[in-house]
Design a protein around this motif. Structure first.
Motif, mmCIF file in Angstrom:
data_model
loop_
_atom_site.group_PDB
_atom_site.id
_atom_site.type_symbol
_atom_site.label_atom_id
_atom_site.label_comp_id
_atom_site.label_asym_id
_atom_site.label_seq_id
_atom_site.Cartn_x
_atom_site.Cartn_y
_atom_site.Cartn_z
ATOM 1 N N ARG A 239 0.867 -1.179 0.000
ATOM 2 C CA ARG A 239 0.000 0.000 0.000
ATOM 3 C C ARG A 239 0.903 1.229 0.000
ATOM 4 N NH1 ARG A 239 -5.128 1.351 3.770
ATOM 5 N NH2 ARG A 239 -6.178 0.505 1.954
ATOM 6 N N ILE A 240 0.642 2.126 -0.947
ATOM 7 C CA ILE A 240 1.320 3.418 -0.983
ATOM 8 C C ILE A 240 0.332 4.435 -0.439
ATOM 9 C CG2 ILE A 240 2.329 5.196 -2.447
ATOM 10 C CD1 ILE A 240 3.074 2.959 -4.420
ATOM 11 N N SER A 241 0.732 5.160 0.606
ATOM 12 C CA SER A 241 -0.114 6.189 1.216
ATOM 13 C C SER A 241 0.555 7.540 1.005
ATOM 14 C CB SER A 241 -0.295 5.926 2.711
ATOM 15 O OG SER A 241 -0.920 4.680 2.923
ATOM 16 N N VAL A 242 -0.163 8.456 0.375
ATOM 17 C CA VAL A 242 0.363 9.777 0.058
ATOM 18 C C VAL A 242 -0.453 10.822 0.807
ATOM 19 C CG1 VAL A 242 0.907 11.398 -1.801
ATOM 20 C CG2 VAL A 242 0.956 8.939 -2.252
ATOM 21 N N ALA A 243 0.234 11.736 1.496
ATOM 22 C CA ALA A 243 -0.448 12.807 2.220
ATOM 23 C C ALA A 243 -0.896 13.864 1.221
ATOM 24 C CB ALA A 243 0.481 13.420 3.267
ATOM 25 N N VAL A 244 -2.208 13.998 1.055
ATOM 26 C CA VAL A 244 -2.767 14.916 0.061
ATOM 27 C C VAL A 244 -3.774 15.867 0.710
ATOM 28 C CG1 VAL A 244 -2.355 13.444 -1.944
ATOM 29 C CG2 VAL A 244 -4.460 13.172 -0.632
ATOM 30 N N ALA A 245 -3.424 16.390 1.870
ATOM 31 C CA ALA A 245 -4.324 17.307 2.571
ATOM 32 C C ALA A 245 -4.616 18.519 1.699
ATOM 33 C CB ALA A 245 -3.686 17.768 3.884
ATOM 34 N N GLY A 246 -5.881 18.895 1.653
ATOM 35 C CA GLY A 246 -6.288 20.060 0.890
ATOM 36 C C GLY A 246 -6.746 19.766 -0.524
ATOM 37 N N PHE A 247 -6.604 18.521 -0.997
ATOM 38 C CA PHE A 247 -7.035 18.153 -2.340
ATOM 39 C C PHE A 247 -8.331 17.355 -2.271
ATOM 40 C CE2 PHE A 247 -2.469 18.723 -2.998
ATOM 41 C CZ PHE A 247 -2.464 19.500 -4.141
ATOM 42 N N THR A 248 -9.198 17.573 -3.239
ATOM 43 C CA THR A 248 -10.427 16.799 -3.340
ATOM 44 C C THR A 248 -10.203 15.610 -4.271
ATOM 45 O OG1 THR A 248 -11.263 18.032 -5.243
ATOM 46 C CG2 THR A 248 -11.829 18.893 -3.049
ATOM 47 N N ASP A 249 -11.163 14.686 -4.302
ATOM 48 C CA ASP A 249 -11.072 13.526 -5.188
ATOM 49 C C ASP A 249 -10.933 13.936 -6.647
ATOM 50 O OD1 ASP A 249 -11.366 11.940 -2.959
ATOM 51 O OD2 ASP A 249 -13.466 11.478 -3.341
ATOM 52 N N GLU A 250 -11.629 14.992 -7.039
ATOM 53 C CA GLU A 250 -11.606 15.434 -8.431
ATOM 54 C C GLU A 250 -10.261 16.040 -8.826
ATOM 55 O OE1 GLU A 250 -14.125 16.447 -6.245
ATOM 56 O OE2 GLU A 250 -15.395 14.797 -6.911
ATOM 57 N N GLU A 251 -9.503 16.526 -7.866
ATOM 58 C CA GLU A 251 -8.214 17.149 -8.160
ATOM 59 C C GLU A 251 -7.068 16.139 -8.181
ATOM 60 O OE1 GLU A 251 -9.231 21.478 -6.142
ATOM 61 O OE2 GLU A 251 -8.388 19.888 -4.902
ATOM 62 N N LEU A 252 -7.334 14.912 -7.761
ATOM 63 C CA LEU A 252 -6.316 13.861 -7.731
ATOM 64 C C LEU A 252 -6.447 12.971 -8.950
ATOM 65 C CD1 LEU A 252 -6.662 12.867 -3.993
ATOM 66 C CD2 LEU A 252 -4.750 14.089 -5.014
ATOM 67 N N ASP A 253 -5.313 12.454 -9.435
ATOM 68 C CA ASP A 253 -5.311 11.567 -10.586
ATOM 69 C C ASP A 253 -4.335 10.424 -10.316
ATOM 70 O OD1 ASP A 253 -6.029 10.730 -13.194
ATOM 71 O OD2 ASP A 253 -4.166 11.578 -13.967
ATOM 72 N N VAL A 254 -4.812 9.186 -10.483
ATOM 73 C CA VAL A 254 -3.975 7.997 -10.310
ATOM 74 C C VAL A 254 -4.098 7.179 -11.583
ATOM 75 C CG1 VAL A 254 -3.594 5.904 -8.957
ATOM 76 C CG2 VAL A 254 -4.430 7.974 -7.829
ATOM 77 N N GLU A 255 -2.953 6.894 -12.220
ATOM 78 C CA GLU A 255 -2.986 6.070 -13.431
ATOM 79 C C GLU A 255 -1.708 5.262 -13.546
ATOM 80 O OE1 GLU A 255 -1.557 9.419 -16.714
ATOM 81 O OE2 GLU A 255 -3.569 8.589 -16.814
ATOM 82 N N VAL A 256 -1.816 4.154 -14.266
ATOM 83 C CA VAL A 256 -0.670 3.287 -14.526
ATOM 84 C C VAL A 256 -0.427 3.289 -16.021
ATOM 85 C CG1 VAL A 256 0.239 0.942 -14.400
ATOM 86 C CG2 VAL A 256 -1.194 1.815 -12.561
ATOM 87 N N LYS A 257 0.805 3.588 -16.400
ATOM 88 C CA LYS A 257 1.185 3.489 -17.812
ATOM 89 C C LYS A 257 2.640 3.055 -17.892
ATOM 90 C CE LYS A 257 1.451 8.500 -18.029
ATOM 91 N NZ LYS A 257 0.989 9.708 -18.654
ATOM 92 N N GLU A 258 2.856 2.069 -18.737
ATOM 93 C CA GLU A 258 4.192 1.527 -18.985
ATOM 94 C C GLU A 258 4.903 1.127 -17.698
ATOM 95 O OE1 GLU A 258 6.279 4.355 -21.354
ATOM 96 O OE2 GLU A 258 4.762 4.330 -22.925
ATOM 97 N N GLN A 259 4.235 0.308 -16.889
ATOM 98 C CA GLN A 259 4.797 -0.219 -15.649
ATOM 99 C C GLN A 259 5.211 0.866 -14.659
ATOM 100 O OE1 GLN A 259 3.545 -3.406 -15.957
ATOM 101 N NE2 GLN A 259 5.243 -3.875 -14.634
ATOM 102 N N THR A 260 4.568 2.027 -14.729
ATOM 103 C CA THR A 260 4.843 3.113 -13.797
ATOM 104 C C THR A 260 3.525 3.639 -13.249
ATOM 105 O OG1 THR A 260 6.804 3.735 -15.067
ATOM 106 C CG2 THR A 260 5.965 5.353 -13.517
ATOM 107 N N LEU A 261 3.458 3.772 -11.933
ATOM 108 C CA LEU A 261 2.291 4.344 -11.270
ATOM 109 C C LEU A 261 2.503 5.844 -11.172
ATOM 110 C CD1 LEU A 261 -0.312 4.211 -9.526
ATOM 111 C CD2 LEU A 261 1.184 3.795 -7.560
ATOM 112 N N HIS A 262 1.563 6.618 -11.712
ATOM 113 C CA HIS A 262 1.624 8.077 -11.690
ATOM 114 C C HIS A 262 0.532 8.587 -10.748
ATOM 115 C CE1 HIS A 262 4.182 8.533 -15.337
ATOM 116 N NE2 HIS A 262 3.671 7.353 -15.593
#
Length: 151
Positions: free
Chosen positions: A50-73
């Motif tokens: 599990r990767i946990s990132v502190a993202v205080a102040g951001f909403t769900d719509e402002e966050l983006d999680v995607e995987v491309k070419e064996q890299t998690l962005h």
């Protein structure tokens, strides 16, 4: 010492270019540059993380999680700030960021959840059946002779 000579690796192996690229990427990575946002990587099982990132102040719509070419962005862009606010002290950083994590073969993202100012991304290693170890039965020599006679 930041340079490694990979020539012996290339002479003695085939298909291990990814290891050399990974070592090169790690050795040339500027560690002082990526301190925001803070994150944890925890092992949740034999083949789970599990990767946990502190993202205080951001909403769900402002966050983006995607995987491309064996890299998690993982990235975030703050929507336009309300100009009417006047801060006396601004200690919560909400600047845009992009964080990348190289994923090993057969590691896939199973889900992401945003709760209490933390973005949790779950990962699991799923090794295909063809790559798992399998036991090979050893035939007795009598069985082989009988099959040869039948043929």
């Amino acid at each position: 010492m930041r340079n490694f000579d990979m020539t012996p690796l290339y002479r003695a192996t085939v298909g291990f270019d990814q290891i050399a690229d990974l070592m090169d990427r790690v050795m040339t990575h500027e560690t002082g540059r990526e301190t925001y946002p803070p994150y944890n990587i925890e092992k949740t099982g034999e083949d789970g993380w599990r990767i946990s990132v502190a993202v205080a102040g951001f909403t769900d719509e402002e966050l983006d999680v995607e995987v491309k070419e064996q890299t998690l962005h993982i990235s975030a862009r703050k929507a336009d700030e309300d100009e009417a606010r006047t801060y006396l002290h601004r200690g919560i950083a909400t600047r845009a960021f992009e964080r990348r994590f190289a994923l090993a073969d057969h590691v896939r993202v199973t889900g992401a959840v945003h709760e209490n100012g933390m973005l949790h991304v779950d990962l699991v290693r799923e090794v295909p059946e063809a790559l798992k170890p399998r036991r090979i039965e050893i035939a007795k020599s009598d069985d082989l002779e009988a099959k040869a006679i039948e043929a």
